[in-house]
Design an enzyme around this catalytic site. Structure first.
Site, PDB file in Angstrom:
ATOM      1  N   PRO A  89      22.968  73.850   7.708  1.00  0.00           N
ATOM      2  CG  PRO A  89      21.956  72.829   9.547  1.00  0.00           C
ATOM      3  CD  PRO A  89      23.233  72.884   8.776  1.00  0.00           C
ATOM      4  CD  GLU A 116      24.203  68.459  17.869  1.00  0.00           C
ATOM      5  OE1 GLU A 116      23.411  69.393  17.657  1.00  0.00           O
ATOM      6  OE2 GLU A 116      23.910  67.262  17.697  1.00  0.00           O
ATOM      7  NE  ARG A 154      21.235  68.455 -14.556  1.00  0.00           N
ATOM      8  CZ  ARG A 154      20.749  67.574 -15.412  1.00  0.00           C
ATOM      9  NH1 ARG A 154      21.149  66.327 -15.350  1.00  0.00           N
ATOM     10  NH2 ARG A 154      19.884  67.932 -16.318  1.00  0.00           N
ATOM     11  CG  ASP A 169      17.660  70.190 -16.913  1.00  0.00           C
ATOM     12  OD1 ASP A 169      17.013  69.318 -17.517  1.00  0.00           O
ATOM     13  OD2 ASP A 169      18.812  70.042 -16.508  1.00  0.00           O
TER      14      ASP A 169
HETATM   15  N1  ADE Z   1      24.227  69.867   7.078  1.00  0.00           N
HETATM   16  C1  ADE Z   1      23.212  69.455   7.849  1.00  0.00           C
HETATM   17  N2  ADE Z   1      22.030  69.803   7.345  1.00  0.00           N
HETATM   18  C2  ADE Z   1      22.293  70.490   6.191  1.00  0.00           C
HETATM   19  C3  ADE Z   1      21.497  71.130   5.208  1.00  0.00           C
HETATM   20  N3  ADE Z   1      20.167  71.147   5.291  1.00  0.00           N
HETATM   21  N4  ADE Z   1      22.107  71.716   4.174  1.00  0.00           N
HETATM   22  C4  ADE Z   1      23.466  71.716   4.086  1.00  0.00           C
HETATM   23  N5  ADE Z   1      24.261  71.137   4.977  1.00  0.00           N
HETATM   24  C5  ADE Z   1      23.698  70.534   6.026  1.00  0.00           C
END
Ligand code: ADE
Length: 232
Positions: A89, A116, A154, A169
């Site tokens: 993330p 985590e 794609r 697209d």
């Molecule tokens: N792993 C956990 N959350 C994620 C996200 N938002 N993007 C990519 N990998 C992740």
């Protein structure tokens, strides 16, 4: 194109990779996708891949040993190492431009995390390209890896069959407009009619109308989009 996926949950990919578009692309040899279980590189009878963080804190971290051994093994399977992507993330946010960048690589290696996150030495040893699919937290990188595989596939020549449809697209092309409204049969549905211009057969007028609609849809999206929160 070759894509390796490294995960603790290989079963999650089975039906995804057999789906119509990807299944066909794989059987026709346009895409070579290989899923590897990180746990196969863990040591000991318990094949442990995660442990508690030093210093305390919630959850479990992926240990560096099995992850790095798995990446090195997968990279060594081919003559040239792939572009290593870690799904996390905290990475740079995926958009169509980044998808295009990834699609230009000959080989991708997608590393999915769980728990985590990874021990910092995974980052420091492998220097992956860290990518996020959005500002929210998933239970792991697997769904994010599927998003990348789908969006990249794609763009691989021949996969869609109709290259024009990829070019048309949303977010594609130099102006990166979102697509405007589209219509199919019936011509009238609950009192709502298909715009007359689309029935006119006048390709010039249709192209102009579609472009205007795409500009309006893009503007509307910009006007109504909630900007990401910034630090204060
Ligand atoms: N792993 C956990 N959350 C994620 C996200 N938002 N993007 C990519 N990998 C992740």
């Amino acid at each position: 194109m070759r894509i390796d996926i490294l995960t603790l949950f290989p079963d999650m990919f089975a039906s995804f990779l057999q789906g119509s578009l990807l299944g066909l692309a794989r059987t026709s040899g346009l895409l070579d996708i290989c899923v590897t279980n990180i746990r196969d590189f863990a040591e000991g009878t318990h094949r442990q891949v995660d442990d508690r963080p030093f210093g305390g804190g919630p959850g479990m971290l992926l240990m560096p040993g099995p992850v790095v051994a798995c990446v090195e093994n997968v990279q060594d399977r081919m003559a040239a190492p792939g572009h290593l992507v870690m799904l996390t993330p905290g990475g740079r946010r995926l958009d169509q431009q980044l998808v295009e960048e990834l699609a230009r690589k000959e080989r991708l290696v997608l590393l999915c995390g769980r728990y985590e996150g990874f021990d910092q030495r995974v980052h420091d040893t492998l220097h992956p390209d860290e990518i996020s699919i959005g500002d929210y937290v998933l239970s792991g990188g697997e769904v994010a890896a599927m998003v990348i595989v789908d969006a990249v596939a794609r763009l691989v020549p021949g996969v869609l069959g109709d290259e024009e449809s990829a070019r048309q697209d949303s977010f594609c092309g130099d102006d990166r407009l979102v697509e405007g409204p589209q219509y199919t049969r019936p011509r009238e549905f609950r009192g709502r009619h298909v715009p007359e211009v689309l029935l006119s057969g006048d390709h010039g007028r249709i192209a102009t109308w579609r472009h205007e609609q795409a500009v309006a849809a893009t503007q509307h999206r910009t006007d109504t989009h909630q900007p990401s929160r910034s630090l204060s």
